[in-house]
Design a protein around this motif. Structure first.
Motif, PDB file in Angstrom:
ATOM      1  N   THR A  14      -1.653   7.792  -4.344  1.00 12.64           N
ATOM      2  CA  THR A  14      -0.808   6.772  -3.722  1.00 12.64           C
ATOM      3  C   THR A  14      -0.082   7.330  -2.510  1.00 12.64           C
ATOM      4  OG1 THR A  14      -0.551   5.671  -5.850  1.00 12.64           O
ATOM      5  CG2 THR A  14       1.070   5.136  -4.145  1.00 12.64           C
ATOM      6  N   TRP A  15       0.437   8.539  -2.613  1.00  6.41           N
ATOM      7  CA  TRP A  15       1.111   9.168  -1.469  1.00  6.41           C
ATOM      8  C   TRP A  15       0.138   9.442  -0.336  1.00  6.41           C
ATOM      9  CZ3 TRP A  15       5.991   8.971  -0.457  1.00  6.41           C
ATOM     10  CH2 TRP A  15       6.900   8.821  -1.497  1.00  6.41           C
ATOM     11  N   ARG A  16      -1.053   9.924  -0.670  1.00  7.02           N
ATOM     12  CA  ARG A  16      -2.055  10.234   0.367  1.00  7.02           C
ATOM     13  C   ARG A  16      -2.504   8.972   1.094  1.00  7.02           C
ATOM     14  NH1 ARG A  16      -4.794  14.002  -4.032  1.00  7.02           N
ATOM     15  NH2 ARG A  16      -3.662  15.934  -3.588  1.00  7.02           N
ATOM     16  N   VAL A  17      -2.739   7.911   0.342  1.00  7.82           N
ATOM     17  CA  VAL A  17      -3.139   6.651   0.960  1.00  7.82           C
ATOM     18  C   VAL A  17      -2.006   6.103   1.826  1.00  7.82           C
ATOM     19  CG1 VAL A  17      -3.723   4.227   0.495  1.00  7.82           C
ATOM     20  CG2 VAL A  17      -4.895   6.055  -0.730  1.00  7.82           C
ATOM     21  N   GLY A  18      -0.773   6.221   1.336  1.00  2.00           N
ATOM     22  CA  GLY A  18       0.374   5.771   2.127  1.00  2.00           C
ATOM     23  C   GLY A  18       0.464   6.506   3.449  1.00  2.00           C
ATOM     24  N   LEU A  19       0.241   7.814   3.416  1.00  5.52           N
ATOM     25  CA  LEU A  19       0.267   8.600   4.647  1.00  5.52           C
ATOM     26  C   LEU A  19      -0.868   8.176   5.587  1.00  5.52           C
ATOM     27  CD1 LEU A  19       1.400  10.949   6.332  1.00  5.52           C
ATOM     28  CD2 LEU A  19      -0.120  12.465   5.037  1.00  5.52           C
ATOM     29  N   ALA A  20      -2.082   8.050   5.044  1.00 10.05           N
ATOM     30  CA  ALA A  20      -3.226   7.652   5.870  1.00 10.05           C
ATOM     31  C   ALA A  20      -3.001   6.272   6.487  1.00 10.05           C
ATOM     32  CB  ALA A  20      -4.511   7.657   5.037  1.00 10.05           C
ATOM     33  N   MET A  21      -2.471   5.351   5.706  1.00  7.46           N
ATOM     34  CA  MET A  21      -2.237   4.002   6.230  1.00  7.46           C
ATOM     35  C   MET A  21      -1.083   3.988   7.234  1.00  7.46           C
ATOM     36  SD  MET A  21      -4.527   1.827   5.265  1.00  7.46           S
ATOM     37  CE  MET A  21      -5.528   3.159   5.888  1.00  7.46           C
ATOM     38  N   GLY A  22      -0.121   4.879   7.056  1.00  8.88           N
ATOM     39  CA  GLY A  22       0.945   5.004   8.056  1.00  8.88           C
ATOM     40  C   GLY A  22       0.384   5.438   9.398  1.00  8.88           C
TER      41      GLY A  22
END
Length: 143
Positions: A14-22
């Motif tokens: 979830t954190w990795r996807v949040g960073l990528a989407m940011g």
């Protein structure tokens, strides 16, 4: 109220996807503004960099999903996610193959290739639904 995921692997995902989407949400408007509207010459390295970053960010989501599969210690949870991703992949490949033949014969218009990723993400939803209907859980259920 906080959401507690079933595993540390899902939390890290979830954190990795949040960073990528940011990165995606910042880089796409910049690419549209500067490259898409011609403010940066198309033959410049900066244009290439700005155009590549959104795609690299979306690729980060694929990497995050694979990393989550590797880090997931619960074999049943891992199986659910592998099954979900296989369904997503089959869904995507079937649609783009059929559409490719229709396009090749001039029956439908061209669609930009980056929409394949969108189809795969929709396919993850289909895979989660199949898991829910056949096994009673998506694998992403919160405690």
């Amino acid at each position: 109220m906080s959401i507690r995921f079933r595993s540390p692997a899902q939390r890290a995902y979830t954190w990795r996807v949040g960073l990528a989407m940011g990165v995606y949400l910042v880089s796409l408007p910049a690419a549209v503004q500067f490259v898409g509207k011609g403010h940066v010459p198309h033959d410049s390295p900066l244009a290439w960099l700005l155009a590549l970053i959104p795609g690299i960010a979306v690729s980060g989501v694929f990497w995050a999903y694979g990393k989550m599969l590797l880090e997931e210690s619960d074999e049943y949870q891992r199986m659910l996610h592998v099954r979900q991703s296989l369904i997503a992949t089959g869904f995507t490949l079937a649609i783009v193959t059929i559409y490719g033949f229709l396009e090749n014969f001039g029956l439908v218009g061209h669609i930009d290739a980056f929409y394949v990723a969108v189809l795969w993400f929709i396919g993850l939803g289909v895979g989660g639904l199949v898991n829910r209907l056949t096994l009673g859980t998506t694998g992403w259920d919160c405690r």
